[in-house]
Design a protein around this motif. Structure first.
Motif, mmCIF file in Angstrom:
data_model
loop_
_atom_site.group_PDB
_atom_site.id
_atom_site.type_symbol
_atom_site.label_atom_id
_atom_site.label_comp_id
_atom_site.label_asym_id
_atom_site.label_seq_id
_atom_site.Cartn_x
_atom_site.Cartn_y
_atom_site.Cartn_z
ATOM 1 N N ASN A 16 -67.460 56.408 -54.933
ATOM 2 C CA ASN A 16 -68.726 57.136 -54.996
ATOM 3 C C ASN A 16 -69.878 56.236 -55.421
ATOM 4 O OD1 ASN A 16 -68.007 59.610 -54.142
ATOM 5 N ND2 ASN A 16 -67.783 60.528 -56.166
ATOM 6 N N VAL A 17 -69.619 55.383 -56.426
ATOM 7 C CA VAL A 17 -70.685 54.502 -56.916
ATOM 8 C C VAL A 17 -71.163 53.589 -55.787
ATOM 9 C CG1 VAL A 17 -71.120 52.514 -58.399
ATOM 10 C CG2 VAL A 17 -70.108 54.566 -59.350
ATOM 11 N N VAL A 18 -70.216 52.995 -55.078
ATOM 12 C CA VAL A 18 -70.588 52.085 -53.992
ATOM 13 C C VAL A 18 -71.350 52.840 -52.902
ATOM 14 C CG1 VAL A 18 -69.685 50.575 -52.187
ATOM 15 C CG2 VAL A 18 -68.682 50.543 -54.459
ATOM 16 N N TRP A 19 -70.814 53.993 -52.523
ATOM 17 C CA TRP A 19 -71.409 54.789 -51.440
ATOM 18 C C TRP A 19 -72.804 55.278 -51.825
ATOM 19 C CZ3 TRP A 19 -72.111 55.826 -46.717
ATOM 20 C CH2 TRP A 19 -72.482 57.084 -46.252
ATOM 21 N N CYS A 20 -72.956 55.842 -53.030
ATOM 22 C CA CYS A 20 -74.261 56.360 -53.447
ATOM 23 C C CYS A 20 -75.280 55.222 -53.564
ATOM 24 C CB CYS A 20 -74.156 57.091 -54.774
ATOM 25 S SG CYS A 20 -73.317 58.656 -54.666
ATOM 26 N N THR A 21 -74.844 54.069 -54.046
ATOM 27 C CA THR A 21 -75.764 52.936 -54.165
ATOM 28 C C THR A 21 -76.263 52.518 -52.792
ATOM 29 O OG1 THR A 21 -74.448 52.239 -56.030
ATOM 30 C CG2 THR A 21 -76.035 50.668 -55.198
ATOM 31 N N LEU A 22 -75.321 52.453 -51.824
ATOM 32 C CA LEU A 22 -75.732 52.077 -50.461
ATOM 33 C C LEU A 22 -76.736 53.081 -49.906
ATOM 34 C CD1 LEU A 22 -72.393 50.894 -48.829
ATOM 35 C CD2 LEU A 22 -74.392 49.521 -49.449
ATOM 36 N N VAL A 23 -76.439 54.380 -50.067
ATOM 37 C CA VAL A 23 -77.331 55.417 -49.526
ATOM 38 C C VAL A 23 -78.691 55.350 -50.215
ATOM 39 C CG1 VAL A 23 -77.698 57.886 -49.289
ATOM 40 C CG2 VAL A 23 -75.456 56.932 -48.877
ATOM 41 N N ALA A 24 -78.672 55.212 -51.546
ATOM 42 C CA ALA A 24 -79.932 55.207 -52.289
ATOM 43 C C ALA A 24 -80.794 54.023 -51.868
ATOM 44 C CB ALA A 24 -79.647 55.158 -53.788
ATOM 45 N N MET A 25 -80.179 52.845 -51.760
ATOM 46 C CA MET A 25 -80.969 51.669 -51.382
ATOM 47 C C MET A 25 -81.432 51.775 -49.934
ATOM 48 S SD MET A 25 -79.037 48.638 -53.429
ATOM 49 C CE MET A 25 -80.338 47.454 -53.190
ATOM 50 N N GLY A 26 -80.576 52.338 -49.065
ATOM 51 C CA GLY A 26 -80.965 52.519 -47.672
ATOM 52 C C GLY A 26 -82.158 53.460 -47.546
ATOM 53 N N THR A 27 -82.107 54.593 -48.276
ATOM 54 C CA THR A 27 -83.221 55.541 -48.223
ATOM 55 C C THR A 27 -84.493 54.896 -48.737
ATOM 56 O OG1 THR A 27 -81.566 57.184 -48.815
ATOM 57 C CG2 THR A 27 -83.851 57.908 -48.774
ATOM 58 N N GLU A 28 -84.364 54.181 -49.851
ATOM 59 C CA GLU A 28 -85.543 53.537 -50.434
ATOM 60 C C GLU A 28 -86.154 52.539 -49.438
ATOM 61 O OE1 GLU A 28 -86.526 53.737 -53.949
ATOM 62 O OE2 GLU A 28 -86.988 51.700 -54.583
ATOM 63 N N ALA A 63 -80.759 51.136 -56.914
ATOM 64 C CA ALA A 63 -79.332 50.898 -57.126
ATOM 65 C C ALA A 63 -78.847 51.637 -58.366
ATOM 66 C CB ALA A 63 -79.067 49.401 -57.261
ATOM 67 N N LEU A 64 -79.666 51.617 -59.436
ATOM 68 C CA LEU A 64 -79.261 52.296 -60.667
ATOM 69 C C LEU A 64 -79.133 53.805 -60.444
ATOM 70 C CD1 LEU A 64 -78.578 52.183 -63.631
ATOM 71 C CD2 LEU A 64 -80.989 52.383 -64.152
ATOM 72 N N THR A 65 -80.089 54.388 -59.691
ATOM 73 C CA THR A 65 -79.989 55.812 -59.369
ATOM 74 C C THR A 65 -78.663 56.107 -58.668
ATOM 75 O OG1 THR A 65 -82.375 55.963 -59.128
ATOM 76 C CG2 THR A 65 -81.093 57.699 -58.125
ATOM 77 N N GLY A 66 -78.302 55.244 -57.686
ATOM 78 C CA GLY A 66 -77.048 55.435 -56.974
ATOM 79 C C GLY A 66 -75.849 55.322 -57.894
ATOM 80 N N VAL A 67 -75.867 54.320 -58.785
ATOM 81 C CA VAL A 67 -74.738 54.120 -59.704
ATOM 82 C C VAL A 67 -74.573 55.345 -60.608
ATOM 83 C CG1 VAL A 67 -73.949 52.771 -61.678
ATOM 84 C CG2 VAL A 67 -74.854 51.618 -59.675
ATOM 85 N N LEU A 68 -75.689 55.837 -61.164
ATOM 86 C CA LEU A 68 -75.597 56.986 -62.078
ATOM 87 C C LEU A 68 -75.077 58.227 -61.347
ATOM 88 C CD1 LEU A 68 -78.828 56.605 -64.198
ATOM 89 C CD2 LEU A 68 -76.485 56.135 -64.866
#
Lengths: 193, 334
Positions: free
Chosen positions: B33-45, B66-71
């Motif tokens: 989840n951490v990896v996936w959310c970080t990728l999505v968050a950075m991609g959206t940004e 990236a921090l938003t995705g990690v959290l």
């Protein structure tokens, strides 16, 4: 006693008139640009809402029911609210001309604030007693004031932010209100009346 | 020198003990989840920055997305289907951050907006889908099995007992009808708090103390938050046969993650030290109210968001006195 407390918690937080029942949105969006105006508007609305729910309860109980003309309640409540608002306007104009100038058009607009009529009608529908009606009206107004004041403090901050051009002004205000509504859903199930 | 990017790197580094504990006790889900959310968050940004014609690499390298995705990855249930995490991470960045003008202007904690959004939209997946401690499973799902579950290729239900409600949830729903000793006999409570969760919370506590030691966050928010939560529990929930006891409030949910990593987000939290104390205490009180009397078992997202609204108001009334000015005797501080 607990019952009265629950009415307050329910109307202020769980069934907040603005964020959960979506009543009274026009002043919520219209008067929330500055914190001071929002505070003035909150006080005026609190006064009107509480008074209007008292008067409309009395009108319903001692005029409409004995005469068996309950079907006239919507129109008679509109009249009652208009009278109460006019009364408030006169009081505000004489006690605080500054506040009167700041509130300007919005004071007469309380007449058309659907939360005021909504509270009066909901009081009848829920068969609230006299004390319950007062608390219900006051709680609704307190909930309205709470979110209006917090929202206006937020909008002052948004005004300074680098918001993308298509979202400036009312659009970002609506999105913020939506996110506030999202968080208020956390109170679901807190009180069941 | 502490640049924004460096601070974000340290905060991400400080979540690693917690991530390690989550992976050890609950399987690979959170790591994926951490990896996936970080990728999505950075991609959206990156997408929004490109649309707004802003320098993409400059803003991405500050690490806040990236921090938003990690959290989010740490907070979401480990075996959540990939598309729910996608919605959470994308709307966190899009709705809560970029629409307000990016880092520094967002009023709400982006990760918690994403979390609350999916919690309301998919309540069942978000409350009954928590991975059970690996120690209680006959056969722990491996990395590939977990990936298949998250990618919705395999049904988690086919592997019996792999998901369920959190200990906090179970305790809250069972305690009215049964005694505390019989409720905690359930193996998910381990030695009385919550199997696995106590170590996860201790790991986040350690990471948080490390951040305070580095002076990246101050003690005000965690202290007043944990203090208010403890006080509320001692006042209203002192009887373990009636309500969730204090050690479970502190160590069984997302409490420590919230105290040190979520509530302390420097953008959406209050600014002055006095304001931070009010802000933290408010989160603690609201968290207890919703956990104890509301319908959600854990309420970190709602409590943080509700206090985020109050932040501009708190800041307005807790402005520090500037040097050379006396405290006004009455009226608003000017």
């Amino acid at each position: 006693m607990t019952e009265y407390l629950l009415i307050l918690v329910s109307t202020v937080l769980v069934n907040n008139f603005v964020l959960v029942q979506f009543l009274g949105l026009c002043p919520f969006m219209g008067v929330s640009n500055k914190l001071e105006t929002a505070m003035g508007m909150s006080m005026a609305t609190t006064f009107v809402l509480t008074l209007a729910s008292v008067v409309s309860y009395l009108v319903h109980e001692y005029l409409l029911v004995p005469l068996e003309v309950e079907f006239l309640r919507t129109i008679s409540f509109i009249l009652v609210i208009a009278v109460v608002v006019q009364f408030t306007e006169i009081v505000v104009r004489h006690t605080s001309p500054l506040l009167h100038r700041v509130l300007g058009i919005f004071l007469p607009l309380i007449t058309t604030n659907c939360a005021v009529l909504g509270v009066a009608l909901l009081n009848i529908q829920r068969q609230n007693s006299f004390i319950e009606s007062i608390l219900y009206g006051f709680g609704a107004a307190a909930g309205f004031s709470l979110v209006l004041i917090l929202f206006s403090a937020m909008r002052e901050r948004i005004a300074a932010a680098d918001v993308p051009q298509p979202f400036q002004g009312a659009a970002i205000g609506m999105i913020t209100a939506g996110l506030m509504s999202l968080a208020f859903m956390g109170f679901t199930g807190l009180v069941t009346l | 020198m502490l640049t924004t990017g460096r601070i974000m790197q340290w905060v991400i580094a400080a979540t690693l003990p917690g991530l390690l504990a989550l992976t050890l006790f609950f399987g690979w889900g959170n790591l994926i989840n951490v990896v996936w959310c970080t990728l999505v968050a950075m991609g959206t940004e990156a997408l929004i920055l490109a649309l707004r014609k802003r320098p993409v690499t400059f803003f991405l390298s500050d690490g806040s997305a990236a921090l938003t995705g990690v959290l989010l990855g740490l907070a979401l249930p480990p075996l959540l289907p990939w598309w729910i995490s996608l919605i959470a991470a994308a709307s966190a960045i899009l709705l809560a951050k970029q629409l307000y003008g990016g880092l520094g202007s967002n009023l709400f904690n982006p990760a918690m907006v994403g979390y609350a959004l999916v919690l309301i939209s998919f309540p069942e997946a978000m409350t009954t889908n928590w991975a059970q401690p690996l120690a209680l499973l006959d056969e722990a799902p491996g990395l590939l099995d977990t990936l298949a579950i998250i990618a919705s290729l395999a049904e988690p239900a086919t592997i019996d007992g792999i998901t369920g409600a959190t200990p906090l949830d179970v305790y809250k729903h069972e305690i009215g009808s049964r005694l505390a000793s019989t409720v905690t006999a359930d193996p998910i409570f381990g030695d009385g708090i919550a199997r696995g969760w106590e170590w996860v919370n201790l790991a986040f506590l350690a990471g948080g103390l490390f951040l305070i030691r580095l002076k990246i966050i101050t003690w005000h928010i965690p202290a007043s938050f944990l203090g208010a939560l403890t006080l509320m529990t001692l006042l209203f929930g002192y009887d373990p046969d009636q309500s969730v006891p204090v050690q479970m409030h502190l160590f069984a949910g997302a409490t420590m993650l919230c105290a040190f990593f979520i509530a302390t987000d420097p953008v959406s939290a209050a600014t002055s030290n006095k304001g931070k104390l009010w802000y933290g205490a408010g989160i603690g009180i609201l968290l207890y109210i919703i956990r104890a009397w509301g319908s959600y078992p854990d309420a970190v997202a709602f409590a943080v968001l509700l206090m985020n609204f109050a932040v501009p108001f708190i800041d307005y009334y807790t402005r520090p006195r500037t040097y050379g000015h006396r405290k006004p005797e009455r009226g608003l501080p000017s």
